[in-house]
Design a protein around this motif. Structure first.
Motif, PDB file in Angstrom:
ATOM      1  N   PRO A 253     -25.206  -9.623   8.272  1.00  6.67           N
ATOM      2  CA  PRO A 253     -24.920 -10.851   9.023  1.00  6.67           C
ATOM      3  C   PRO A 253     -24.975 -12.063   8.091  1.00  6.67           C
ATOM      4  O   PRO A 253     -25.686 -12.056   7.096  1.00  6.67           O
ATOM      5  CB  PRO A 253     -26.051 -10.902  10.063  1.00  6.67           C
ATOM      6  CG  PRO A 253     -26.505  -9.481  10.204  1.00  6.67           C
ATOM      7  CD  PRO A 253     -26.343  -8.876   8.848  1.00  6.67           C
TER       8      PRO A 253
ATOM      9  N   PRO B 203     -27.299 -10.065  15.907  1.00  9.05           N
ATOM     10  CA  PRO B 203     -26.668 -11.381  15.728  1.00  9.05           C
ATOM     11  C   PRO B 203     -25.143 -11.294  15.818  1.00  9.05           C
ATOM     12  O   PRO B 203     -24.426 -11.588  14.863  1.00  9.05           O
ATOM     13  CB  PRO B 203     -27.152 -11.808  14.342  1.00  9.05           C
ATOM     14  CG  PRO B 203     -27.344 -10.516  13.605  1.00  9.05           C
ATOM     15  CD  PRO B 203     -27.810  -9.519  14.634  1.00  9.05           C
TER      16      PRO B 203
ATOM     17  N   THR C 294     -22.791 -14.286  20.436  1.00 11.43           N
ATOM     18  CA  THR C 294     -23.427 -15.594  20.369  1.00 11.43           C
ATOM     19  C   THR C 294     -22.485 -16.678  20.861  1.00 11.43           C
ATOM     20  O   THR C 294     -22.880 -17.547  21.651  1.00 11.43           O
ATOM     21  CB  THR C 294     -23.866 -15.902  18.919  1.00 11.43           C
ATOM     22  OG1 THR C 294     -24.749 -14.884  18.448  1.00 11.43           O
ATOM     23  CG2 THR C 294     -24.568 -17.251  18.844  1.00 11.43           C
TER      24      THR C 294
ATOM     25  N   TYR D 101     -32.405 -16.983  20.083  1.00  9.07           N
ATOM     26  CA  TYR D 101     -32.987 -16.587  18.802  1.00  9.07           C
ATOM     27  C   TYR D 101     -32.259 -15.347  18.299  1.00  9.07           C
ATOM     28  O   TYR D 101     -31.776 -14.542  19.088  1.00  9.07           O
ATOM     29  CB  TYR D 101     -34.483 -16.308  18.972  1.00  9.07           C
ATOM     30  CG  TYR D 101     -35.263 -16.222  17.676  1.00  9.07           C
ATOM     31  CD1 TYR D 101     -34.820 -16.871  16.516  1.00  9.07           C
ATOM     32  CD2 TYR D 101     -36.452 -15.515  17.607  1.00  9.07           C
ATOM     33  CE1 TYR D 101     -35.533 -16.804  15.341  1.00  9.07           C
ATOM     34  CE2 TYR D 101     -37.184 -15.449  16.430  1.00  9.07           C
ATOM     35  CZ  TYR D 101     -36.715 -16.084  15.299  1.00  9.07           C
ATOM     36  OH  TYR D 101     -37.417 -16.019  14.119  1.00  9.07           O
ATOM     37  N   ASN D 102     -32.190 -15.183  16.986  1.00  5.77           N
ATOM     38  CA  ASN D 102     -31.375 -14.150  16.335  1.00  5.77           C
ATOM     39  C   ASN D 102     -29.895 -14.388  16.612  1.00  5.77           C
ATOM     40  O   ASN D 102     -29.107 -13.449  16.735  1.00  5.77           O
ATOM     41  CB  ASN D 102     -31.780 -12.735  16.770  1.00  5.77           C
ATOM     42  CG  ASN D 102     -31.249 -11.663  15.823  1.00  5.77           C
ATOM     43  OD1 ASN D 102     -31.036 -11.917  14.636  1.00  5.77           O
ATOM     44  ND2 ASN D 102     -31.010 -10.463  16.330  1.00  5.77           N
ATOM     45  N   ALA D 103     -29.541 -15.665  16.709  1.00  5.43           N
ATOM     46  CA  ALA D 103     -28.133 -16.043  16.914  1.00  5.43           C
ATOM     47  C   ALA D 103     -27.351 -15.846  15.620  1.00  5.43           C
ATOM     48  O   ALA D 103     -27.899 -15.960  14.526  1.00  5.43           O
ATOM     49  CB  ALA D 103     -28.049 -17.507  17.345  1.00  5.43           C
ATOM     50  N   ALA D 104     -26.074 -15.543  15.748  1.00  5.36           N
ATOM     51  CA  ALA D 104     -25.197 -15.529  14.578  1.00  5.36           C
ATOM     52  C   ALA D 104     -25.055 -16.959  14.063  1.00  5.36           C
ATOM     53  O   ALA D 104     -25.165 -17.919  14.832  1.00  5.36           O
ATOM     54  CB  ALA D 104     -23.830 -14.961  14.947  1.00  5.36           C
ATOM     55  N   CYS D 105     -24.831 -17.114  12.767  1.00  8.42           N
ATOM     56  CA  CYS D 105     -24.696 -18.477  12.213  1.00  8.42           C
ATOM     57  C   CYS D 105     -23.503 -18.578  11.260  1.00  8.42           C
ATOM     58  O   CYS D 105     -23.470 -19.441  10.395  1.00  8.42           O
ATOM     59  CB  CYS D 105     -25.985 -18.911  11.526  1.00  8.42           C
ATOM     60  SG  CYS D 105     -26.617 -17.778  10.267  1.00  8.42           S
TER      61      CYS D 105
ATOM     62  N   SER E 158     -28.254 -22.329  11.888  1.00  7.37           N
ATOM     63  CA  SER E 158     -29.441 -21.483  11.807  1.00  7.37           C
ATOM     64  C   SER E 158     -29.332 -20.351  12.821  1.00  7.37           C
ATOM     65  O   SER E 158     -28.373 -20.292  13.598  1.00  7.37           O
ATOM     66  CB  SER E 158     -30.708 -22.299  12.097  1.00  7.37           C
ATOM     67  OG  SER E 158     -30.830 -22.561  13.493  1.00  7.37           O
ATOM     68  N   ASN E 159     -30.331 -19.465  12.842  1.00  7.73           N
ATOM     69  CA  ASN E 159     -30.317 -18.372  13.817  1.00  7.73           C
ATOM     70  C   ASN E 159     -31.140 -18.696  15.060  1.00  7.73           C
ATOM     71  O   ASN E 159     -31.446 -17.826  15.854  1.00  7.73           O
ATOM     72  CB  ASN E 159     -30.813 -17.063  13.185  1.00  7.73           C
ATOM     73  CG  ASN E 159     -32.287 -17.098  12.837  1.00  7.73           C
ATOM     74  OD1 ASN E 159     -32.922 -18.154  12.835  1.00  7.73           O
ATOM     75  ND2 ASN E 159     -32.841 -15.934  12.538  1.00  7.73           N
TER      76      ASN E 159
END
Length: 437
Positions: free
Chosen positions: A315, A171, A176, A193-197, A220-221
């Motif tokens: 993260p 992430p 991202t 998906y599995n994005a930094a937030c 969200s991620n």
């Protein structure tokens, strides 16, 4: 040439301080102006080396820049000279700043080509670009690595980037952000998906949506981005810098000072105040201000089963790695022990040798872990001559110097200036004995 701070420690500080705009947000937000020919006005910009260098780079590429004040800037990217990216001047200047990598996504999306230099910036370990490049590839871009110039050359396919599904290998905040900026102008829908937030990323997405982008899942991620054909201008105000806010909390505790941090945007600080609370630091929320009362001592908490506290980076919404250096130095004068586990960067704890020279009791277990035995002020730190290896370690050493007995000299303060604006002047306003020499 000015390159050192001379600090005489032991003063108790008092007063109010206003945090600067967030450095990590600025590098993303300012790069995003390349996505539109419309006028973009950004406020609360930190006046620091890294951000000013990025603004210079944009001007070099042909972006119209109007610095209304040191904190407010207008940008208009309606006459970008894309050929300038291939010039030696661009390669040299962009190679000095890791943040220049954030220009790649917008350039690739809008103009069809971009260059990513070998990362510059802090000497805190490897900082991979894989997430960026693989994300661009998933959108259809091709890349060639020039071993001579240490550059990635990226090109969009005919017809532009194409939306797709991708699961990020990590992430990465900058990864991202770069992929999001590329995807907003891609054809079709991109799912990340599995994005930094992190709040920085949320701010970027909110800004892009105000420009006409269609991003869902912000915070969200799992991000869903429906590509649009073009974006318009906007106005955007940046958050206060959470890393600076954490630094000031640590500074107050170390120097037994009474400090109020104004306009801290507490709702965006996440777990940061709680982690400093585990060190025994008392804080009061007064509206959106954080008041740290003067404390003669503070005691590190143990886990509920009595075992030694471990503070590690994760993260978002976990604890940011940028504040582990601050937590480590603050723990040296607490009562009790703590294990600091820096997972993300393998060289970020190497500055502890300077703290040991100052009298701190620290065991460097390996490149990622250090155990701090708090001295409870029974043995104050002593001033020494030292050098700042990176932004966050530099401020940590500055905090140590402000709490130490005697005079300290900190060299290589260009690193500190990269991330903290007018730090000496602002600390003097609180009563610190610090000057540039």
């Amino acid at each position: 040439m000015i390159n050192a701070f001379e600090v005489r420690g032991g003063n108790r500080l008092k007063g109010e301080i206003i945090p600067q705009g967030a450095k990590n947000e600025a590098l993303q937000i300012i790069s995003a102006v390349l996505l539109t020919p419309g006028k973009v006005t950004i406020s609360n910009i930190p006046d620091i080396v890294d951000v000013n260098l990025l603004i210079e780079l944009l001007a070099d590429v042909g972006v119209k820049v109007n610095r209304v004040s040191r904190a407010v800037c207008e940008f208009q990217a309606d006459a970008v000279n894309i050929d300038y990216l291939e010039s030696p001047e661009f390669k040299k200047k962009s190679g000095r700043l890791r943040g220049s990598v954030m220009m790649a996504g917008p350039l690739l999306a809008r103009f069809g080509k971009a260059y990513i230099p070998k990362p510059g910036g802090d000497k805190i370990g490897r900082r991979r670009l894989d997430t960026h490049v693989i994300g661009f590839e998933r959108l259809g871009a091709s890349f060639v690595y020039d071993t001579g110039d240490n550059y990635f050359r990226l090109e969009s396919p005919k017809g532009g980037l194409k939306g797709t599904y991708m699961l990020l290998d990590e992430p990465s905040v900058t990864g991202t952000a770069n992929i999001v900026m590329a995807a907003v102008l891609a054809n079709g829908t991109t799912t990340i998906y599995n994005a930094a937030c992190e709040p920085y990323l949320q701010q970027l997405c909110k800004m892009l949506n105000s420009m006409g982008a269609k991003i869902k899942g912000v915070g969200s991620n799992l991000l869903e981005i429906e590509g649009v054909s073009s974006l318009t201008g906007c106005e955007h105000a940046m958050l206060p810098d959470m890393i600076e806010i954490g630094s000031f909390i640590g500074l107050a505790a170390m120097t037994q000072s009474e400090i109020t941090i104004k306009n801290a945007s507490i709702k965006n600080l996440g777990i940061i105040p709680e982690k400093f609370g585990l060190l025994g630091i008392k804080m009061e929320y007064r509206g959106d201000d954080i008041h740290i009362p003067a404390q003669d001592s503070y005691e590190i908490q143990n886990f509920l089963d009595g075992s030694i506290l471990t503070i590690s980076d994760h993260p978002w919404p976990g604890f940011t790695p940028d504040l582990l250096s601050i937590v480590l130095v603050v723990a040296t004068q607490a009562r009790g022990s703590v294990l600091i586990h820096q997972k993300m960067f393998e060289s970020r704890l190497f500055f502890v040798d300077k703290l040991i020279d100052m009298g701190a009791q620290i065991i460097l277990c390996d490149p990622h872990r250090a155990t701090v035995i708090g001295l409870g002020r029974h043995h104050p730190l002593r001033g020494i001559t030292m050098s700042s290896p990176d932004i966050r370690a530099g401020v940590s050493l500055l905090i140590a110097a402000l709490s130490a007995e005697g005079k300290s000299t900190i060299h290589n303060i260009d690193q500190i200036d990269r991330g903290y604006q007018y730090i000496d002047e602002r600390l003097r306003n609180l009563g610190a004995d610090i000057k540039r020499v």
